[in-house]
Write a protein that holds these residues in place. Sequence first.
Motif, PDB file in Angstrom:
ATOM      1  N   ILE A   1       0.861  -1.182   0.000  1.00 17.15           N
ATOM      2  CA  ILE A   1       0.000   0.000   0.000  1.00 17.15           C
ATOM      3  C   ILE A   1       0.902   1.238   0.000  1.00 17.15           C
TER       4      ILE A   1
ATOM      5  N   GLU B   1       5.156   2.412  -3.402  1.00 11.84           N
ATOM      6  CA  GLU B   1       5.876   2.244  -4.659  1.00 11.84           C
ATOM      7  C   GLU B   1       6.822   3.419  -4.913  1.00 11.84           C
TER       8      GLU B   1
ATOM      9  N   ARG C   1       8.692  -4.997 -13.200  1.00  7.15           N
ATOM     10  CA  ARG C   1       7.583  -5.919 -13.407  1.00  7.15           C
ATOM     11  C   ARG C   1       6.289  -5.112 -13.482  1.00  7.15           C
ATOM     12  N   GLU C   2       5.521  -5.316 -14.525  1.00  6.13           N
ATOM     13  CA  GLU C   2       4.309  -4.510 -14.735  1.00  6.13           C
ATOM     14  C   GLU C   2       3.101  -5.004 -13.962  1.00  6.13           C
TER      15      GLU C   2
ATOM     16  N   ASN D   1      -5.300  -4.436 -15.574  1.00  8.60           N
ATOM     17  CA  ASN D   1      -6.512  -4.076 -14.833  1.00  8.60           C
ATOM     18  C   ASN D   1      -7.683  -4.909 -15.344  1.00  8.60           C
TER      19      ASN D   1
ATOM     20  N   THR E   1      -7.339  -4.809 -11.315  1.00 18.31           N
ATOM     21  CA  THR E   1      -6.467  -5.426 -10.326  1.00 18.31           C
ATOM     22  C   THR E   1      -7.022  -5.270  -8.925  1.00 18.31           C
ATOM     23  N   VAL E   2      -8.107  -4.506  -8.790  1.00 19.19           N
ATOM     24  CA  VAL E   2      -8.694  -4.222  -7.487  1.00 19.19           C
ATOM     25  C   VAL E   2     -10.215  -4.263  -7.614  1.00 19.19           C
TER      26      VAL E   2
ATOM     27  N   ASN F   1       6.464  -3.583  -9.782  1.00 15.99           N
ATOM     28  CA  ASN F   1       7.520  -2.783  -9.130  1.00 15.99           C
ATOM     29  C   ASN F   1       8.597  -2.474 -10.153  1.00 15.99           C
TER      30      ASN F   1
ATOM     31  N   PHE G   1      -1.654   6.860 -15.150  1.00 19.34           N
ATOM     32  CA  PHE G   1      -1.997   5.435 -15.082  1.00 19.34           C
ATOM     33  C   PHE G   1      -2.543   5.149 -13.683  1.00 19.34           C
ATOM     34  N   MET G   2      -3.626   4.396 -13.621  1.00 21.81           N
ATOM     35  CA  MET G   2      -4.242   4.082 -12.325  1.00 21.81           C
ATOM     36  C   MET G   2      -4.587   2.610 -12.234  1.00 21.81           C
ATOM     37  N   ARG G   3      -4.604   2.117 -11.000  1.00 20.97           N
ATOM     38  CA  ARG G   3      -5.114   0.769 -10.750  1.00 20.97           C
ATOM     39  C   ARG G   3      -6.329   0.818  -9.829  1.00 20.97           C
ATOM     40  N   CYS G   4      -6.134   1.293  -8.579  1.00 21.77           N
ATOM     41  CA  CYS G   4      -7.219   1.155  -7.602  1.00 21.77           C
ATOM     42  C   CYS G   4      -8.243   2.281  -7.710  1.00 21.77           C
TER      43      CYS G   4
ATOM     44  N   GLY H   1      -6.805   5.470  -3.800  1.00 27.46           N
ATOM     45  CA  GLY H   1      -5.789   6.009  -2.897  1.00 27.46           C
ATOM     46  C   GLY H   1      -4.933   5.007  -2.157  1.00 27.46           C
ATOM     47  N   ILE H   2      -4.834   3.775  -2.644  1.00 28.48           N
ATOM     48  CA  ILE H   2      -4.008   2.820  -1.896  1.00 28.48           C
ATOM     49  C   ILE H   2      -2.875   2.184  -2.700  1.00 28.48           C
ATOM     50  N   CYS H   3      -2.951   2.139  -4.017  1.00 25.90           N
ATOM     51  CA  CYS H   3      -1.960   1.324  -4.744  1.00 25.90           C
ATOM     52  C   CYS H   3      -0.708   2.101  -5.112  1.00 25.90           C
ATOM     53  N   ASP H   4      -0.758   3.428  -5.077  1.00 26.64           N
ATOM     54  CA  ASP H   4       0.408   4.282  -5.346  1.00 26.64           C
ATOM     55  C   ASP H   4       0.772   4.369  -6.828  1.00 26.64           C
ATOM     56  N   SER H   5      -0.031   3.789  -7.720  1.00 26.69           N
ATOM     57  CA  SER H   5       0.313   3.815  -9.152  1.00 26.69           C
ATOM     58  C   SER H   5       0.307   5.235  -9.707  1.00 26.69           C
TER      59      SER H   5
ATOM     60  N   SER I   1       1.025   7.984  -8.127  1.00 29.31           N
ATOM     61  CA  SER I   1       1.794   8.847  -7.218  1.00 29.31           C
ATOM     62  C   SER I   1       2.339  10.066  -7.959  1.00 29.31           C
TER      63      SER I   1
ATOM     64  N   HIS J   1      -1.739  11.785  -4.666  1.00 28.05           N
ATOM     65  CA  HIS J   1      -2.268  10.734  -5.532  1.00 28.05           C
ATOM     66  C   HIS J   1      -3.358  11.322  -6.410  1.00 28.05           C
TER      67      HIS J   1
ATOM     68  N   ARG K   1       4.318   7.955 -14.084  1.00 30.16           N
ATOM     69  CA  ARG K   1       4.760   6.622 -13.675  1.00 30.16           C
ATOM     70  C   ARG K   1       4.213   5.594 -14.654  1.00 30.16           C
TER      71      ARG K   1
ATOM     72  N   ALA L   1       3.504   1.401 -15.703  1.00 37.66           N
ATOM     73  CA  ALA L   1       2.805   0.333 -14.971  1.00 37.66           C
ATOM     74  C   ALA L   1       3.717  -0.357 -13.964  1.00 37.66           C
ATOM     75  N   ASP L   2       5.038  -0.351 -14.205  1.00 37.32           N
ATOM     76  CA  ASP L   2       5.934  -0.980 -13.222  1.00 37.32           C
ATOM     77  C   ASP L   2       6.385   0.016 -12.148  1.00 37.32           C
ATOM     78  N   GLY L   3       5.838   1.210 -12.175  1.00 35.38           N
ATOM     79  CA  GLY L   3       6.129   2.194 -11.131  1.00 35.38           C
ATOM     80  C   GLY L   3       7.340   3.050 -11.419  1.00 35.38           C
TER      81      GLY L   3
END
Lengths: 304, 260
Positions: free
Chosen positions: A23, A26, A52-53, A57, A59-60, A75, B209-212, B215-219, B221, B226, B250, B252-254
Amino acid sequence: MADLSVEIAGLRLRNPVMLASGILGETGSSLVRVAEAGAGAVVTKSIGAEPREGYPNPTVVELEAGIINAVGLANPGIAAYVDELKVAAQAEVPVIGSVFGKSEGEMSEIAILMEEAGVSAIELNLSCPHARNVGAELGKDPETVGSVVSAVKKSVHVPVFAKITPNVTDIVDAALAVANSRGDGIVAINTVKAMAICPETGRPFLSNGIGGLSGPAIKPIGVRCVYELYESVDIPIVGVGGILTGKDALEYLMAGAKAVQVGSAAYYRGIEVFGRVVEEIGQFLDEYGYESVGDVVGIAHDEN
Amino acid sequence: MTRTRIVRVERTDVECSHTVTIRFQDESLARPGQFAMVWIPGLDEVPMSFSYIGDLKGVTVHNVGEATAALHDASRGDKLGIRGPFGRDYRIEGESILFVSGGTGAASLMPALEVAMGNGIRSTIVIGAKTASELIFVDRAISLGADVRISTDDGSKEYKGFASDLALQVLQEGSFDRVLTCGPERMMKTVVTACLEKGIPVQVSLERFMRCGMGICDSCSFGGLHVCVDGPVFDGKDIIEIEDFGVFRRSADGSREVIP
């Protein structure tokens, strides 16, 4: 005012509330912000050898009492992450580096680079429930847990914690392996392996199908695991799973955890949750006449 | 109510050669500038600003990749998953607002323009695109009664140049007490810098780019903030000092990458 500081495996923390791995970890700037929000320590996102990608999605997915995720250990790889750790070093609390890998050798190499970059401790991800050949794939076998912990312990000087999985018949087996391999502490639990299906489309919500459940739904599972671990091992335990409030954290402390981690709560209560949980623990301890966090650790085991 | 619900495409409207708007019934309460995570079952889930915020909602999609191509091909009755609305909205206040839109940025600004006009706020909108055939929402803005100014990079319609260039000219001509902008990030940075120099409060809508989305995944950032929960609409003064603004995003791999 009760003393909120704790010492765990030689780490001095201003309070027992850490950021959980996966959480908001990153980027270095987010770790700094969580520290500013009041956390006693911050744990990075799990970092591997290469960029690593993760999974595509979605993903949540949010459920009634929790969140299932299968991000897939996205990461930037340790080489790039060292730059994030430089930023994270501005945080006025210990930074704990979470490491995943396919083998004890790979995890040791990443841990060494993390230590060189200044982390205060290593947390081994032996419990991610949704990635192949890493995480819980290693962590489900106590013998492998033991050999990974031994190898990393020989490679670094900072304390080494192992984050273990609840998705096994008996979580105590892996914990004993950590203790017997001179691991410095146990972090429990990682997310609970789970799935949600969308009836209208007949498909799982997540691209990976299976993910890990976090949030309020898993707190009783985590508390039970910590309670069992406290009766079985002498090394310190860090409790994690579904903590939203100070009282949630106190359940874990009373079950036997010396500190706790908070993750999904950053969604339910915002990033301010870290300081709020700390305040709520302090208020509770004052109200019930405890002088320090240590006074409540494990008290649920006392005979009445 | 932000959890996933399945909606059916009611209709798709062609906005220009590469952009369509998808309309669907959804009774969630969205405010101008907020976004949804739009799930194309079996393919992907992407963040999209609402271009219509009533019960017949809309998202406006520039065909740039696999997910957006699938949305382009969507037809009436197709199922989509919607999560949201998420994020901070535009604050629509003052007596006179300048809206500055580049490319698909108009999608996010249109609901704000509607609210502003509905509240009797004098509104001017700069709508910019690379070329005349790629302009979107010009008729919609005119029918709302806004003062519409058009820029094209190639000069094929009205002002020749970037939307930010025209916006700076419009700012010289008139008096505005608020500026709202959405579009390419470098264009917005130019607008923000000019507004802050003039002391005009400016709000900016960012894309990452977003995932969640929560406000929790940091993608997404962005200098410790966020984009999904602290944004997507930010006050210009709060982000002008952030190193990433207009420069980095950022992947997808951050890892950090330069915004093209």
